[in-house]
Design a protein around this motif. Structure first.
Motif, PDB file in Angstrom:
ATOM      1  N   SER A  79       0.684  -1.987  -0.118  1.00 37.59           N
ATOM      2  CA  SER A  79      -0.196   0.557   0.065  1.00 37.59           C
ATOM      3  C   SER A  79       0.948   1.232  -0.258  1.00 37.59           C
ATOM      4  CB  SER A  79      -0.970  -0.494   1.360  1.00 37.59           C
ATOM      5  OG  SER A  79      -1.525  -1.391   0.952  1.00 37.59           O
ATOM      6  N   ARG A  80       2.609   1.158   0.432  1.00 41.39           N
ATOM      7  CA  ARG A  80       3.034   2.485   0.285  1.00 41.39           C
ATOM      8  C   ARG A  80       2.451   3.476   0.941  1.00 41.39           C
ATOM      9  NH1 ARG A  80       8.168   1.858  -2.191  1.00 41.39           N
ATOM     10  NH2 ARG A  80       7.840   0.204  -3.371  1.00 41.39           N
ATOM     11  N   GLU A  81       1.663   2.855   2.224  1.00 42.04           N
ATOM     12  CA  GLU A  81       0.783   4.090   3.181  1.00 42.04           C
ATOM     13  C   GLU A  81       1.860   4.517   4.316  1.00 42.04           C
ATOM     14  OE1 GLU A  81      -3.068   2.232   3.802  1.00 42.04           O
ATOM     15  OE2 GLU A  81      -1.602   0.345   4.386  1.00 42.04           O
ATOM     16  N   SER A  82       1.402   5.635   5.504  1.00 36.60           N
ATOM     17  CA  SER A  82       1.511   6.081   6.286  1.00 36.60           C
ATOM     18  C   SER A  82       0.451   5.807   7.761  1.00 36.60           C
ATOM     19  CB  SER A  82       2.620   7.498   6.107  1.00 36.60           C
ATOM     20  OG  SER A  82       2.703   7.993   7.617  1.00 36.60           O
ATOM     21  N   ILE A  83       0.745   5.305   8.018  1.00 31.53           N
ATOM     22  CA  ILE A  83      -0.797   5.260   9.236  1.00 31.53           C
ATOM     23  C   ILE A  83      -0.037   5.852  10.582  1.00 31.53           C
ATOM     24  CG2 ILE A  83      -2.116   3.404  10.425  1.00 31.53           C
ATOM     25  CD1 ILE A  83      -2.368   4.184   7.122  1.00 31.53           C
ATOM     26  N   LYS A  84      -0.693   6.552  11.054  1.00 30.22           N
ATOM     27  CA  LYS A  84      -0.469   7.228  12.370  1.00 30.22           C
ATOM     28  C   LYS A  84       1.111   7.943  12.424  1.00 30.22           C
ATOM     29  CE  LYS A  84      -3.996   4.384  14.583  1.00 30.22           C
ATOM     30  NZ  LYS A  84      -3.829   3.391  15.995  1.00 30.22           N
ATOM     31  N   GLY A  85       2.017   8.690  11.340  1.00 34.18           N
ATOM     32  CA  GLY A  85       2.775   8.465  10.718  1.00 34.18           C
ATOM     33  C   GLY A  85       4.069   7.223  10.666  1.00 34.18           C
ATOM     34  N   PHE A  86       3.792   6.298  10.963  1.00 39.13           N
ATOM     35  CA  PHE A  86       4.370   5.310  10.601  1.00 39.13           C
ATOM     36  C   PHE A  86       4.344   4.626   9.312  1.00 39.13           C
ATOM     37  CE2 PHE A  86       5.954   3.182  14.652  1.00 39.13           C
ATOM     38  CZ  PHE A  86       4.418   3.820  15.787  1.00 39.13           C
ATOM     39  N   THR A  87       6.223   4.443   8.848  1.00 39.48           N
ATOM     40  CA  THR A  87       5.938   4.395   7.504  1.00 39.48           C
ATOM     41  C   THR A  87       7.399   2.484   7.478  1.00 39.48           C
ATOM     42  OG1 THR A  87       8.414   5.432   7.386  1.00 39.48           O
ATOM     43  CG2 THR A  87       6.211   6.870   6.442  1.00 39.48           C
ATOM     44  N   ALA A  88       7.363   2.338   6.427  1.00 42.25           N
ATOM     45  CA  ALA A  88       7.506   0.886   6.398  1.00 42.25           C
ATOM     46  C   ALA A  88       8.510   0.857   5.243  1.00 42.25           C
ATOM     47  CB  ALA A  88       7.406  -0.202   7.312  1.00 42.25           C
ATOM     48  N   ASP A  89       9.870   0.661   4.885  1.00 40.43           N
ATOM     49  CA  ASP A  89      10.154   0.239   3.113  1.00 40.43           C
ATOM     50  C   ASP A  89      10.933  -1.126   3.162  1.00 40.43           C
ATOM     51  OD1 ASP A  89      11.563   3.854   3.409  1.00 40.43           O
ATOM     52  OD2 ASP A  89       9.796   2.736   2.509  1.00 40.43           O
ATOM     53  N   LEU A  90      10.832  -1.910   2.086  1.00 39.13           N
ATOM     54  CA  LEU A  90      10.691  -2.945   1.931  1.00 39.13           C
ATOM     55  C   LEU A  90      11.761  -3.053   1.557  1.00 39.13           C
ATOM     56  CD1 LEU A  90      10.597  -6.071   1.906  1.00 39.13           C
ATOM     57  CD2 LEU A  90       9.837  -5.850  -0.450  1.00 39.13           C
ATOM     58  N   ASN A  91      13.176  -3.738   1.844  1.00 40.80           N
ATOM     59  CA  ASN A  91      14.498  -3.585   1.600  1.00 40.80           C
ATOM     60  C   ASN A  91      14.605  -4.979   1.042  1.00 40.80           C
ATOM     61  OD1 ASN A  91      17.272  -4.292   1.213  1.00 40.80           O
ATOM     62  ND2 ASN A  91      17.394  -1.725   1.842  1.00 40.80           N
ATOM     63  N   LYS A  92      14.858  -4.949  -0.564  1.00 39.99           N
ATOM     64  CA  LYS A  92      14.485  -7.188  -1.025  1.00 39.99           C
ATOM     65  C   LYS A  92      16.410  -7.549  -0.952  1.00 39.99           C
ATOM     66  CE  LYS A  92      10.885  -7.128  -3.849  1.00 39.99           C
ATOM     67  NZ  LYS A  92      10.382  -8.120  -4.578  1.00 39.99           N
ATOM     68  N   GLY A  93      17.261  -6.082  -0.982  1.00 41.41           N
ATOM     69  CA  GLY A  93      18.727  -6.578  -0.459  1.00 41.41           C
ATOM     70  C   GLY A  93      19.089  -6.776   0.588  1.00 41.41           C
ATOM     71  N   GLU A  94      18.445  -6.462   1.810  1.00 37.93           N
ATOM     72  CA  GLU A  94      18.866  -6.365   3.484  1.00 37.93           C
ATOM     73  C   GLU A  94      17.950  -7.353   4.023  1.00 37.93           C
ATOM     74  OE1 GLU A  94      21.685  -2.586   4.324  1.00 37.93           O
ATOM     75  OE2 GLU A  94      19.431  -3.276   5.126  1.00 37.93           O
ATOM     76  N   THR A  95      16.632  -7.758   3.395  1.00 38.49           N
ATOM     77  CA  THR A  95      15.792  -8.673   3.422  1.00 38.49           C
ATOM     78  C   THR A  95      15.124  -7.845   4.984  1.00 38.49           C
ATOM     79  OG1 THR A  95      16.611 -10.190   4.812  1.00 38.49           O
ATOM     80  CG2 THR A  95      16.261 -10.854   2.426  1.00 38.49           C
ATOM     81  N   SER A  96      14.759  -6.574   4.852  1.00 44.43           N
ATOM     82  CA  SER A  96      14.178  -6.128   5.576  1.00 44.43           C
ATOM     83  C   SER A  96      12.781  -5.156   5.831  1.00 44.43           C
ATOM     84  CB  SER A  96      15.427  -5.009   6.643  1.00 44.43           C
ATOM     85  OG  SER A  96      15.541  -4.451   5.695  1.00 44.43           O
ATOM     86  N   PHE A  97      12.189  -4.672   6.928  1.00 43.72           N
ATOM     87  CA  PHE A  97      11.280  -4.136   6.897  1.00 43.72           C
ATOM     88  C   PHE A  97      11.030  -3.676   8.225  1.00 43.72           C
ATOM     89  CE2 PHE A  97       7.619  -2.883   4.805  1.00 43.72           C
ATOM     90  CZ  PHE A  97       6.418  -3.107   5.316  1.00 43.72           C
ATOM     91  N   HIS A  98      11.473  -2.459   7.588  1.00 43.93           N
ATOM     92  CA  HIS A  98      11.742  -1.835   9.242  1.00 43.93           C
ATOM     93  C   HIS A  98      10.800  -0.787   8.997  1.00 43.93           C
ATOM     94  CE1 HIS A  98      14.699  -3.753   9.214  1.00 43.93           C
ATOM     95  NE2 HIS A  98      16.220  -2.856   8.922  1.00 43.93           N
ATOM     96  N   LEU A  99      10.051  -0.211  10.310  1.00 41.30           N
ATOM     97  CA  LEU A  99       9.042  -0.032  10.635  1.00 41.30           C
ATOM     98  C   LEU A  99       9.406   1.392  11.488  1.00 41.30           C
ATOM     99  CD1 LEU A  99       6.200   0.400  11.201  1.00 41.30           C
ATOM    100  CD2 LEU A  99       5.515   0.038  13.022  1.00 41.30           C
ATOM    101  N   LYS A 100       9.436   2.389  10.577  1.00 38.76           N
ATOM    102  CA  LYS A 100       9.684   3.787  11.650  1.00 38.76           C
ATOM    103  C   LYS A 100       8.683   5.194  11.999  1.00 38.76           C
ATOM    104  CE  LYS A 100      13.725   3.001   8.615  1.00 38.76           C
ATOM    105  NZ  LYS A 100      15.073   3.368   7.412  1.00 38.76           N
ATOM    106  N   LYS A 101       8.614   5.597  12.929  1.00 41.68           N
ATOM    107  CA  LYS A 101       8.506   6.795  12.892  1.00 41.68           C
ATOM    108  C   LYS A 101       9.711   8.155  13.957  1.00 41.68           C
ATOM    109  CE  LYS A 101       4.334   8.741  15.560  1.00 41.68           C
ATOM    110  NZ  LYS A 101       2.337   8.260  15.653  1.00 41.68           N
ATOM    111  N   PRO A 102       9.164   8.749  12.993  1.00 43.15           N
ATOM    112  CA  PRO A 102      10.392  10.472  13.643  1.00 43.15           C
ATOM    113  C   PRO A 102       9.847  10.384  14.766  1.00 43.15           C
ATOM    114  CG  PRO A 102       8.759  10.931  11.787  1.00 43.15           C
ATOM    115  CD  PRO A 102       8.689   9.798  11.942  1.00 43.15           C
ATOM    116  N   PHE A 103       8.807  11.035  15.020  1.00 43.06           N
ATOM    117  CA  PHE A 103       8.462  11.426  17.064  1.00 43.06           C
ATOM    118  C   PHE A 103       7.298  10.551  17.064  1.00 43.06           C
ATOM    119  CE2 PHE A 103      10.904  14.905  15.136  1.00 43.06           C
ATOM    120  CZ  PHE A 103      10.158  15.194  14.326  1.00 43.06           C
ATOM    121  N   ALA A 104       7.611   9.489  18.437  1.00 43.54           N
ATOM    122  CA  ALA A 104       6.958   8.450  19.289  1.00 43.54           C
ATOM    123  C   ALA A 104       6.270   9.541  20.182  1.00 43.54           C
ATOM    124  CB  ALA A 104       7.701   7.854  19.994  1.00 43.54           C
TER     125      ALA A 104
END
Lengths: 111, 111
Positions: free
Chosen positions: A52-77
């Motif tokens: 969906s490539r969406e931002s929900i409640k300020g959270f985003t997550a980017d799929l990094n296939k090279g690193e096989t990661s999907f970290h969840l981030k928010k700039p201001f908790a």
């Protein structure tokens, strides 16, 4: 076999600080990845999914296939972000509900 | 609106006793239904899923079975419980291409 790893069982951050929840997966194909969240006294619910490539409640997550990661981030908790977060992987398109979950990360946001 | 009911919320059973957990969904037709289990300190593990009445797929070998006698009813059973069956059981539903909706869960303790 597919596997989802969330290395942090507990993440404690101050209000207003950035927060990043790590998620790594093992799967040789093209996965669909999700973050689910469970707030206190509430049911487990979908937070976001990578397609969906969406931002929900300020959270985003980017799929990094090279690193096989999907970290969840928010700039201001925020304090209301305190919850249990699960990263999940779907490796089939015949049912979106067949998910491989990580063990979860408990986030505590302190004022 | 759609809702999912799961009961009981907690259950304490002796080893060797039978088990029956029930889950019903309202407000939707022909949902995909799922049973997940969370053992202590681990992520959710998919046990069974169903795409229609009488159609059950088992994801892991175990002491449990599932049945779907009606379109919106999903039952988790065991003839003789083992200590290792203890855990938190979650029922969930989805419609094709949509997210998972979870029930409130059953905490099962086998003593």
């Amino acid at each position: 076999a597919q596997r989802v790893t969330q290395p942090e069982k507990l993440l404690s951050v101050f209000k207003g600080a950035p927060v990043e929840l790590k998620c790594n997966y093992s799967y040789s194909g093209s996965p669909e990845l999700f973050w689910y969240v469970q707030y206190s006294r509430q049911r487990l619910q979908l937070l976001l999914r990578h397609i969906s490539r969406e931002s929900i409640k300020g959270f985003t997550a980017d799929l990094n296939k090279g690193e096989t990661s999907f970290h969840l981030k928010k700039p201001f908790a925020q304090e209301e972000d305190s919850a249990m977060y699960y990263c999940a992987l779907s490796v089939t398109t015949d049912s979106w509900g067949k998910l491989q979950f990580g063990a979860g990360t408990q986030v505590v946001v302190t004022p | 609106s759609q809702t999912i009911h799961q009961w009981p919320a907690t259950l304490v059973q002796p080893v060797g006793s039978p088990l029956s957990l029930e889950c019903t969904v309202e407000g939707t037709s022909n949902p995909n239904l799922y049973w997940y289990r969370q053992a202590a300190g681990r992520g959710l593990q998919l046990l069974f899923y169903s795409v229609g009445i009488g159609q059950i797929s088992s994801e892991v070998p175990q002491n449990l079975s599932a049945s779907r006698p009606q379109d919106r009813q999903f039952i988790l059973s065991s003839k003789k419980l083992l200590l290792s069956d203890s855990g938190f059981y979650l029922c969930a539903w989805s419609v094709e291409g949509e997210k998972l909706f979870f029930g409130s869960g059953t905490q099962l303790s086998v003593l």
